[in-house]
Design an enzyme around this catalytic site. Structure first.
Site, short mmCIF file in Angstrom:
data_model
loop_
_atom_site.label_atom_id
_atom_site.label_comp_id
_atom_site.label_asym_id
_atom_site.label_seq_id
_atom_site.Cartn_x
_atom_site.Cartn_y
_atom_site.Cartn_z
N GLU A 1 0.94 -1.21 0.05
CA GLU A 1 -0.06 0.02 0.24
C GLU A 1 0.99 1.33 -0.04
OE1 GLU A 1 -2.65 0.47 3.28
OE2 GLU A 1 -3.53 -1.66 3.01
N GLU B 1 -13.56 4.90 -0.10
CA GLU B 1 -14.61 4.13 0.69
C GLU B 1 -15.11 4.84 1.80
OE1 GLU B 1 -12.38 0.27 1.27
OE2 GLU B 1 -10.76 1.50 0.57
N LYS C 1 -15.15 3.64 5.94
CA LYS C 1 -13.81 3.55 6.57
C LYS C 1 -14.12 4.21 7.93
CE LYS C 1 -10.02 2.29 5.46
NZ LYS C 1 -8.62 2.33 4.84
N GLU D 1 -9.30 9.02 5.72
CA GLU D 1 -9.28 7.63 5.49
C GLU D 1 -10.32 7.27 4.45
OE1 GLU D 1 -7.77 4.94 7.10
OE2 GLU D 1 -6.43 6.73 7.47
#
Length: 332
Positions: A252, A303, A306, A312
């Site tokens: 990542e 997303e 999250k 985030e």
């Protein structure tokens, strides 16, 4: 019988540099898996990281030609570590049904659980899964784990990179297994967090790959970007426990496009495009020059479920409606 010698090609020492993208699913508004696979193809993305064996995603990846890093959920590791039969069961459900049509390159045992209370289960789980794959004739699939920078007790300068005392024995054993099986260590590497946590001592240009000159002089090694310094600190730590032959695959790396401070669309576009260009250049890192780098950008989508700060939920390259957050070039 354990078989940790690698009879197939050593994946860590062969092949070309490559860029993948993490396919996170912590959202309730994403396109269907088949649409997502089409997006990977349309954008020329050749590798995908999947955090658990999601059947919808795996079925959509059949005959796609996309290389997959397939995750074992953290909560499943203790059972797999404790029982070869549990490892066999996981492989029979999560790998065997797809092995003939999905290019599963790695099985990743957990995500960022070293250090932590489950750390000592990682190595036996890796061994059991490796043995299950070998017994199933699937030894081409590499077994590894995913760590993050807190495994290091020291990371500066990069040559002084060393595992922290509380995890050094666990990491030394894992590195020994990876060395024996010819697999890389996967690591989540985020210059964004380093910069955001210490903007006084770390320059934005060093974090974004835009510094015009080397910033860190570490003996014979000159570092013009923080990403290389972080990766080489991990390399140095592995060297200190006998893992000089083990490479780092970046599982990542990314930059949020919304939130506080440096989390802007401009910075995210700069970082991710420069990261991709750097990996695809074939230069490697100062400590591993011309060794092919493999990295996964985090993440394909914003997303919305999250937890944590707004950043985030804004690491995605694309919005859930499939529109790009900013332009990204996945080719040289």
């Amino acid at each position: 019988m354990d078989n940790f010698s690698n009879s197939s090609t050593l994946l860590q020492n062969s092949g070309a540099q490559s860029i993948g993208v993490c396919y996170g699913l912590v959202a309730d508004n994403l396109p269907s898996p088949s649409e997502v696979v089409d997006m990977y193809h349309d954008n020329g993305i050749t590798s995908l990281r999947l955090y658990d064996p999601n059947p919808g995603a795996l079925n959509s990846l059949r005959h796609s030609g996309i290389n997959v890093a397939l995750g074992v959920r953290n909560e499943d590791i203790q059972a797999i570590a404790s029982s070869p039969a549990a490892a066999d069961h996981w492989i029979s459900l999560s790998v065997k049904p797809y092995a003939s049509s999905v290019s599963i390159k790695y099985v990743t045992v957990g995500n960022e659980i070293i250090p932590g209370p489950l750390a000592h289960f990682v190595l036996p789980a890796m061994k059991n899964l490796h043995n299950s794959l070998m017994a199933a004739g699937l030894g081409i699939v590499g077994v590894t784990t995913v760590v993050s920078m807190p495994v290091l007790g020291n990371s500066y300068p990069p040559s002084q990179g060393a595992f922290s005392p509380d995890v050094v024995s666990v990491m030394a054993s894992i590195v020994s297994l990876l060395n024996a099986t010819g697999r890389p260590l996967l690591a989540n590497v985020y210059p964004y967090f380093s910069y955001a946590n210490d903007p006084v001592h770390i320059s934005l240009s060093y974090a974004l790959f835009t510094s015009p000159a080397p910033v860190v002089h570490d003996g014979p090694f000159l570092y013009q970007n923080l990403f290389d310094a972080m990766v080489d600190a991990l390399h140095a730590a592995m060297e200190k426990v006998g893992g000089a032959g083990v490479l780092v695959v970046v599982s990542e790396s990314g930059w949020p496009s919304a939130g506080a401070g440096p989390a802007t669309i401009t910075n995210a576009e700069t970082y991710n495009n420069n990261l991709i260009a750097h990996v695809l250049s074939g230069k490697g890192t100062p400590r591993r020059p011309r060794k092919p780098l493999e990295a996964f950008v985090f993440a394909m989508f914003n997303e919305n479920l999250k937890p944590g700060p707004i950043t985030e939920r804004n690491f995605g390259l694309f919005y859930p409606n499939k529109k790009p957050v900013y332009p990204v070039k996945f080719h040289k």
